[in-house]
Design a protein around this motif. Sequence first.
Motif, PDB file in Angstrom:
ATOM      1  N   UNK A 111     -32.041   1.336   4.112  1.00 33.90           N
ATOM      2  CA  UNK A 111     -33.209   1.329   3.248  1.00 33.90           C
ATOM      3  C   UNK A 111     -34.425   0.866   4.558  1.00 33.90           C
ATOM      4  N   UNK A 112     -34.801   0.528   5.721  1.00 27.07           N
ATOM      5  CA  UNK A 112     -35.608   0.621   6.225  1.00 27.07           C
ATOM      6  C   UNK A 112     -35.760   2.205   6.867  1.00 27.07           C
ATOM      7  N   UNK A 113     -35.583   2.919   7.187  1.00 24.43           N
ATOM      8  CA  UNK A 113     -35.023   4.223   7.336  1.00 24.43           C
ATOM      9  C   UNK A 113     -35.826   4.907   6.571  1.00 24.43           C
ATOM     10  N   UNK A 114     -35.789   4.647   4.950  1.00 23.16           N
ATOM     11  CA  UNK A 114     -36.188   5.515   4.369  1.00 23.16           C
ATOM     12  C   UNK A 114     -37.432   5.206   3.909  1.00 23.16           C
ATOM     13  N   UNK A 115     -37.873   3.783   4.063  1.00 20.53           N
ATOM     14  CA  UNK A 115     -39.566   3.041   4.074  1.00 20.53           C
ATOM     15  C   UNK A 115     -40.112   3.752   4.953  1.00 20.53           C
ATOM     16  N   UNK A 116     -39.711   4.184   6.399  1.00 18.14           N
ATOM     17  CA  UNK A 116     -40.367   5.247   7.641  1.00 18.14           C
ATOM     18  C   UNK A 116     -40.191   6.469   6.895  1.00 18.14           C
ATOM     19  N   UNK A 117     -39.382   6.998   6.582  1.00 21.76           N
ATOM     20  CA  UNK A 117     -39.463   8.092   6.500  1.00 21.76           C
ATOM     21  C   UNK A 117     -40.921   8.667   5.016  1.00 21.76           C
ATOM     22  N   UNK A 118     -40.200   7.703   3.906  1.00 23.41           N
ATOM     23  CA  UNK A 118     -42.034   8.002   2.992  1.00 23.41           C
ATOM     24  C   UNK A 118     -42.654   7.465   3.580  1.00 23.41           C
ATOM     25  N   UNK A 119     -43.628   6.588   4.479  1.00 34.61           N
ATOM     26  CA  UNK A 119     -44.344   6.694   4.783  1.00 34.61           C
ATOM     27  C   UNK A 119     -44.570   7.723   5.778  1.00 34.61           C
ATOM     28  N   UNK A 120     -43.937   8.133   7.195  1.00 30.92           N
ATOM     29  CA  UNK A 120     -44.688   9.153   7.439  1.00 30.92           C
ATOM     30  C   UNK A 120     -44.675  10.614   6.523  1.00 30.92           C
ATOM     31  N   UNK A 121     -43.624  10.960   5.505  1.00 32.83           N
ATOM     32  CA  UNK A 121     -44.224  12.083   4.976  1.00 32.83           C
ATOM     33  C   UNK A 121     -45.367  12.276   4.180  1.00 32.83           C
ATOM     34  N   UNK A 122     -45.555  11.017   3.705  1.00 38.36           N
ATOM     35  CA  UNK A 122     -46.854  10.619   2.977  1.00 38.36           C
ATOM     36  C   UNK A 122     -48.286  10.705   3.820  1.00 38.36           C
ATOM     37  N   UNK A 123     -47.891  10.243   5.214  1.00 36.93           N
ATOM     38  CA  UNK A 123     -48.939  10.038   5.786  1.00 36.93           C
ATOM     39  C   UNK A 123     -49.499  11.832   6.551  1.00 36.93           C
ATOM     40  N   UNK A 124     -48.447  13.078   6.777  1.00 33.00           N
ATOM     41  CA  UNK A 124     -48.331  14.185   6.641  1.00 33.00           C
ATOM     42  C   UNK A 124     -48.680  14.792   5.794  1.00 33.00           C
ATOM     43  N   UNK A 125     -48.875  14.185   4.571  1.00 36.76           N
ATOM     44  CA  UNK A 125     -49.344  15.540   3.321  1.00 36.76           C
ATOM     45  C   UNK A 125     -48.097  15.377   2.372  1.00 36.76           C
ATOM     46  N   UNK A 126     -46.717  15.614   3.108  1.00 37.66           N
ATOM     47  CA  UNK A 126     -45.531  15.789   2.267  1.00 37.66           C
ATOM     48  C   UNK A 126     -45.185  14.532   1.353  1.00 37.66           C
TER      49      UNK A 126
END
Length: 380
Positions: free
Chosen positions: A191-206
């Motif tokens: 879940x922690x990695x999924x949270x990172x994935x979500x944050x990064x993708x959101x910040x990059x516009x994906x």
Amino acid sequence: MSIVHVLSHALPGRPRIMAVAVGAVMALACTAANAAPTLSAGIIADLKGLEQALAGDPGGVESRAEDQAERLRGGNASDRWARALYLQLAASAEASLDKPLEAADHLAAARSVDGVETSQRDRWQRQEAGLRLAAERWEEGSDLLADWLERHPDSVEERWLMAQLAARREAWDSAADWVDAAHKADPSPTPERLALLATVMQRSGRLDAALAALEAQLRQAGDDPEAWRRAAALAQRLGDPRRAAALWESAWRRGLLSGAEDLERRIRLHLAAGTPARAAELLSSALDDGRLADTPANRRLLAQAWQAARSHDQALSAWRAVAEESGAAEDWLTLGQLASGWGKTELARQALSRAQRGGADGAAAWLAALSDGASGSSDK
């Protein structure tokens, strides 16, 4: 969720990095001492003795290993190999003494010794990268790790780490590339990695990828109200209000969302999602039992919800209550227009007359049209 919050959970902290680095760099092992080129029995015995003394006297081991490494500088192949191993021992001692930068420098020196096997040099580079990161030399550590990954493309842990490091410096496009590669190689991220994935993708516009990651996180560990709120907000940004409303409902039913603010958002999401009857039912119940304040704004929202649901009686009753409360000519006009359209002639005439007396634009025209077509109406 802020990137600081995400990284505080996703990025290994200094104590964890140090623990990993110490464990790796201290793995001198007898096989290394016995590897080609052949070492003398005296050197092997000295290396083993120092390795055994690491736990009790790391400072003494550091000093002895540094002296031996300096003494063997410029010797033959066996001396050079022994020098490299002493440098590793010095690094081991320094890592255990919480001196990661000194340990990294000694591993760099060990890697540079002529004749060290490529595989060993490669292991030391990975350990050096971890130590430089522990010393908060982020750029140096990242560069070493990225270079190491070119030769180890299947290393999932290191790909996640590179994503975390890129996110730390807010290099969102680079972080997105790294986290995407890590996710593809990791079929069951935490879940922690999924949270990172979500944050990064959101910040990059994906945003599509960000929402997919959030939903996967919620399926694994759906007890964080903020994650549900964030997922619903992302769905709205993607123009999918039904998905947003469904996410909010799921969180509400789990008991993760509550209170007046969350309830009002729930109602407005149903309105946006095209389920206004459900929105009206929720709002009516909340007004009746006091969970939401009985304000003119909420009464107007209730009237709009019943109107959108095309629930004639409820909508007309709600709009009449709004108009009587506000006294506004425009509210009476709205009531009159709805009543006229739904065949409630007498109510329409009353409301439009009030609207006309209040000076509402168009009220006279609506009344005239109502009179022209009223000959066949018998509505009360």
